[in-house]
Write a protein that holds these residues in place. Structure first.
Motif, PDB file in Angstrom:
ATOM      1  N   THR A 168       0.944  -1.168   0.149  1.00 35.60           N
ATOM      2  CA  THR A 168      -0.066   0.100   0.107  1.00 35.60           C
ATOM      3  C   THR A 168       0.646   1.310  -0.107  1.00 35.60           C
ATOM      4  O   THR A 168       0.401   2.301  -0.237  1.00 35.60           O
ATOM      5  CB  THR A 168      -1.107   0.113   1.049  1.00 35.60           C
ATOM      6  OG1 THR A 168      -0.270   0.016   2.181  1.00 35.60           O
ATOM      7  CG2 THR A 168      -2.007  -1.067   1.092  1.00 35.60           C
ATOM      8  N   GLU A 169       2.178   1.083   0.313  1.00 34.10           N
ATOM      9  CA  GLU A 169       3.225   2.385   0.407  1.00 34.10           C
ATOM     10  C   GLU A 169       3.707   2.327  -0.468  1.00 34.10           C
ATOM     11  O   GLU A 169       4.666   3.134  -0.826  1.00 34.10           O
ATOM     12  CB  GLU A 169       3.804   2.462   1.880  1.00 34.10           C
ATOM     13  CG  GLU A 169       2.918   2.618   2.960  1.00 34.10           C
ATOM     14  CD  GLU A 169       3.560   2.683   4.207  1.00 34.10           C
ATOM     15  OE1 GLU A 169       4.706   2.312   4.276  1.00 34.10           O
ATOM     16  OE2 GLU A 169       2.806   2.733   5.323  1.00 34.10           O
ATOM     17  N   MET A 170       4.027   1.381  -1.650  1.00 33.98           N
ATOM     18  CA  MET A 170       4.784   1.304  -2.819  1.00 33.98           C
ATOM     19  C   MET A 170       4.600   2.547  -3.692  1.00 33.98           C
ATOM     20  O   MET A 170       3.359   2.989  -3.796  1.00 33.98           O
ATOM     21  CB  MET A 170       4.621   0.140  -3.665  1.00 33.98           C
ATOM     22  CG  MET A 170       5.303  -1.130  -3.027  1.00 33.98           C
ATOM     23  SD  MET A 170       4.753  -2.565  -4.565  1.00 33.98           S
ATOM     24  CE  MET A 170       5.082  -4.113  -3.616  1.00 33.98           C
ATOM     25  N   PRO A 171       5.623   2.969  -3.990  1.00 25.47           N
ATOM     26  CA  PRO A 171       5.395   4.018  -5.176  1.00 25.47           C
ATOM     27  C   PRO A 171       4.573   3.319  -6.373  1.00 25.47           C
ATOM     28  O   PRO A 171       4.621   2.181  -6.692  1.00 25.47           O
ATOM     29  CB  PRO A 171       7.096   4.346  -5.752  1.00 25.47           C
ATOM     30  CG  PRO A 171       7.733   3.805  -4.901  1.00 25.47           C
ATOM     31  CD  PRO A 171       7.117   2.652  -4.183  1.00 25.47           C
ATOM     32  N   TRP A 172       3.914   4.501  -7.212  1.00 25.98           N
ATOM     33  CA  TRP A 172       3.043   3.918  -8.078  1.00 25.98           C
ATOM     34  C   TRP A 172       3.879   2.914  -9.188  1.00 25.98           C
ATOM     35  O   TRP A 172       3.020   2.049  -9.721  1.00 25.98           O
ATOM     36  CB  TRP A 172       2.370   5.247  -8.983  1.00 25.98           C
ATOM     37  CG  TRP A 172       3.412   6.106  -9.410  1.00 25.98           C
ATOM     38  CD1 TRP A 172       3.979   7.225  -9.136  1.00 25.98           C
ATOM     39  CD2 TRP A 172       3.719   5.914 -10.875  1.00 25.98           C
ATOM     40  NE1 TRP A 172       4.705   7.773 -10.062  1.00 25.98           N
ATOM     41  CE2 TRP A 172       4.512   6.932 -11.139  1.00 25.98           C
ATOM     42  CE3 TRP A 172       3.523   5.108 -12.021  1.00 25.98           C
ATOM     43  CZ2 TRP A 172       5.068   7.021 -12.476  1.00 25.98           C
ATOM     44  CZ3 TRP A 172       4.028   5.255 -13.057  1.00 25.98           C
ATOM     45  CH2 TRP A 172       5.026   6.251 -13.403  1.00 25.98           C
ATOM     46  N   TYR A 173       4.876   3.392  -9.702  1.00 26.38           N
ATOM     47  CA  TYR A 173       5.633   2.504 -10.581  1.00 26.38           C
ATOM     48  C   TYR A 173       5.830   1.168 -10.094  1.00 26.38           C
ATOM     49  O   TYR A 173       5.724   0.260 -10.900  1.00 26.38           O
ATOM     50  CB  TYR A 173       6.820   3.233 -11.095  1.00 26.38           C
ATOM     51  CG  TYR A 173       8.013   3.577 -10.120  1.00 26.38           C
ATOM     52  CD1 TYR A 173       8.806   2.457  -9.796  1.00 26.38           C
ATOM     53  CD2 TYR A 173       7.909   4.591  -9.321  1.00 26.38           C
ATOM     54  CE1 TYR A 173       9.812   2.653  -8.842  1.00 26.38           C
ATOM     55  CE2 TYR A 173       8.862   4.878  -8.438  1.00 26.38           C
ATOM     56  CZ  TYR A 173       9.880   3.945  -8.132  1.00 26.38           C
ATOM     57  OH  TYR A 173      10.674   4.351  -7.222  1.00 26.38           O
ATOM     58  N   LEU A 174       6.345   0.816  -8.868  1.00 25.35           N
ATOM     59  CA  LEU A 174       6.376  -0.412  -8.313  1.00 25.35           C
ATOM     60  C   LEU A 174       4.940  -1.158  -8.212  1.00 25.35           C
ATOM     61  O   LEU A 174       5.247  -2.291  -8.328  1.00 25.35           O
ATOM     62  CB  LEU A 174       7.055  -0.335  -7.017  1.00 25.35           C
ATOM     63  CG  LEU A 174       8.658  -0.211  -7.039  1.00 25.35           C
ATOM     64  CD1 LEU A 174       9.163   0.063  -5.395  1.00 25.35           C
ATOM     65  CD2 LEU A 174       9.605  -1.164  -7.723  1.00 25.35           C
ATOM     66  N   SER A 175       4.109  -0.432  -7.771  1.00 24.31           N
ATOM     67  CA  SER A 175       2.743  -0.925  -7.862  1.00 24.31           C
ATOM     68  C   SER A 175       2.201  -1.545  -9.287  1.00 24.31           C
ATOM     69  O   SER A 175       1.710  -2.596  -9.355  1.00 24.31           O
ATOM     70  CB  SER A 175       1.785  -0.352  -7.203  1.00 24.31           C
ATOM     71  OG  SER A 175       1.915   0.183  -6.234  1.00 24.31           O
TER      72      SER A 175
END
Length: 194
Positions: A151-158
């Motif tokens: 849930t706290e990953m940066p958008w690109y890692l998600s």
């Protein structure tokens, strides 16, 4: 309602030896509180640690699958409601059991919708429960251990993470179709010889 939801972690923490039982019961009432599975599993990791949090989440989600199966049998309106959701979300698409297992790991897919798919794919209650339990083990581990990180990953890692899951999902669908065609081919050959 919000006060009750906020009080749940404190209640479980203060319950002593009844804490795990209350946590498993929270999994059962989770749909009524409109809480996602990932939130409860993260809570399990926070309160009980990875191992026990995972075990209690597997127990709670498995029990939820059992209750859903029984409720759908008793109340056909529940099945009709989930079927409408199925048509809205997935149209008339069929999945393999492997694909349903991958979808279980995606936090935005409705838990009971996937349970309905398992009910339609299996022929007995025992088979349904076997796949249900197997299907909640990995998501329980993933959410308990890494739920907060996801849930706290940066958008690109998600995007990368969900792209990998989508790739595995697609591969299992193609593999399932190939296996189906292969089995169908050999069953026709057996009929021709017989």
């Amino acid at each position: 309602m919000e006060d009750f939801i906020e009080a749940i972690p404190h209640l479980i923490k203060e319950a002593g030896w009844l804490g795990p039982v209350l946590f498993i019961l929270v999994h059962l009432i989770r749909p009524l509180l409109f809480l996602p599975v990932i939130v409860i599993c993260i809570l399990g990791g926070y309160l009980f640690g990875f191992v026990y949090g995972t075990l209690y989440s597997v127990a709670g989600l498995s029990l939820m699958s059992l209750v859903f199966y029984k409720l759908v049998d008793i109340f056909p309106s529940i099945r009709a409601r989930i079927l409408r959701l199925k048509k809205k979300v997935f149209k008339d698409r069929n999945f393999t059991i492997g694909q349903v297992m991958i979808l279980r790991m995606m936090p935005f897919i409705h838990f009971h919708l996937l349970s309905l798919y398992l009910m339609e794919m299996t022929s007995t209650f025992k088979e349904y429960m076997r796949y249900s339990v197997i299907g909640v083990i990995l998501p329980s581990m993933l959410y308990t251990a890494f739920g907060q990180a996801i849930t706290e990953m940066p958008w690109y890692l998600s995007i990368i993470f969900f792209s990998i899951l989508a790739g595995v999902f697609s591969y299992l669908g193609k593999r399932g179709t190939a296996v189906y065609k292969w089995n169908r081919f050999f069953s026709h050959k057996a009929v021709e010889r017989g």
